[in-house]
Write a protein that holds these residues in place. Structure first.
Motif, mmCIF file in Angstrom:
data_model
loop_
_atom_site.group_PDB
_atom_site.id
_atom_site.type_symbol
_atom_site.label_atom_id
_atom_site.label_comp_id
_atom_site.label_asym_id
_atom_site.label_seq_id
_atom_site.Cartn_x
_atom_site.Cartn_y
_atom_site.Cartn_z
ATOM 1 N N ALA A 196 0.816 -1.208 0.000
ATOM 2 C CA ALA A 196 0.000 0.000 0.000
ATOM 3 C C ALA A 196 0.855 1.266 0.000
ATOM 4 O O ALA A 196 0.320 2.370 -0.149
ATOM 5 N N TYR A 197 2.169 1.125 0.155
ATOM 6 C CA TYR A 197 3.080 2.266 0.201
ATOM 7 C C TYR A 197 4.075 2.148 -0.949
ATOM 8 O O TYR A 197 4.883 1.207 -1.001
ATOM 9 N N THR A 198 3.996 3.072 -1.876
ATOM 10 C CA THR A 198 4.881 3.046 -3.044
ATOM 11 C C THR A 198 5.479 4.413 -3.261
ATOM 12 O O THR A 198 4.920 5.446 -2.837
ATOM 13 N N ILE A 199 6.616 4.440 -3.947
ATOM 14 C CA ILE A 199 7.310 5.691 -4.207
ATOM 15 C C ILE A 199 7.818 5.707 -5.643
ATOM 16 O O ILE A 199 8.126 4.666 -6.231
ATOM 17 N N ARG A 200 7.867 6.893 -6.208
ATOM 18 C CA ARG A 200 8.561 7.116 -7.471
ATOM 19 C C ARG A 200 9.282 8.460 -7.361
ATOM 20 O O ARG A 200 8.892 9.319 -6.536
ATOM 21 N N TYR A 201 10.289 8.656 -8.169
ATOM 22 C CA TYR A 201 11.114 9.867 -8.026
ATOM 23 C C TYR A 201 11.840 10.176 -9.329
ATOM 24 O O TYR A 201 11.883 9.367 -10.259
ATOM 25 N N ARG A 202 12.390 11.366 -9.348
ATOM 26 C CA ARG A 202 13.216 11.811 -10.458
ATOM 27 C C ARG A 202 14.301 12.741 -9.921
ATOM 28 O O ARG A 202 14.160 13.320 -8.833
#
Length: 204
Positions: A196-202
């Motif tokens: 239920a906890y996800t991350i994306r980044y740049r």
């Protein structure tokens, strides 16, 4: 063993960069010194010679400044410092009820060299019942060991490993979503499942 090997490789690359920068600076300095010696030993000088002398002096100053900057950049890279200071912009999806108080949320970037406090940019509700927490944090050091630690009072601590190289390239688009690498809950059963906890980044 792999960690030791990578450390030795980075150390050797850093020393080589400093050596090459130093040699380039010395070569430029010798070339300018030779040219200026020839100019100033000329017995016959006209106004054109004066202009040439002035341009030669200006070129020497510019070359010395460039060599000093190049050596400083190589030295900082060898010491693990990133002079350009890129930053990571991130988005974290989590259940809406988890974010009871955004002002109490603390996000830090932990590395093998330091800890940096991230800036929380705000929260946006999603249509699937989750919320999107946005923020950014500076990358002050050259290292591939980076973990984003999100602390939510009463909810737990969530760790997301940033899958970036030691010197990441800037990107316009966000990367793929990744699951939380570790969840530490103060109370059993008080947090949602890990997926239920996800991350994306740049990288900016």
């Amino acid at each position: 063993m792999n960690t030791l090997s990578s450390l030795l490789t980075e150390s050797a690359d850093g020393r080589l960069g400093i050596l090459m920068s130093a040699l380039a600076g010395i070569a430029m300095a010798l070339a300018v010194a030779l040219a200026m010696t020839v100019y100033f030993r000329m017995s016959y000088r006209t106004w054109r010679d004066v202009v040439r002398h002035g341009l030669a002096t200006l070129a020497a100053i510019v070359l010395f400044a460039f060599a000093a900057y190049d050596m400083r950049h190589a030295a900082l890279a060898y010491l693990g410092l990133n002079p350009s200071k890129p930053a990571v912009e991130f988005e974290i999806r989590m259940p809406r009820e988890t974010l009871t108080a955004v002002t109490d949320t603390q996000i830090e970037l932990h590395t093998d060299r330091n800890q940096t406090l991230a800036l929380v940019d705000g929260v946006r509700d999603l249509t699937d019942g989750r919320a999107l927490l946005r923020g950014a944090v500076a990358l002050n050091h050259r290292t591939a060991d980076r973990v984003l630690v999100v602390s939510l009072p009463g909810r737990g601590t969530f760790e997301f490993r940033l899958r970036l190289p030691a010197e990441p390239h800037r990107s316009e688009q966000f990367g793929p979503w990744h699951l939380a690498d570790r969840i530490a809950s103060p109370l059993a059963g008080s947090v949602a499942p890990q997926d239920a906890y996800t991350i994306r980044y740049r990288v900016l």
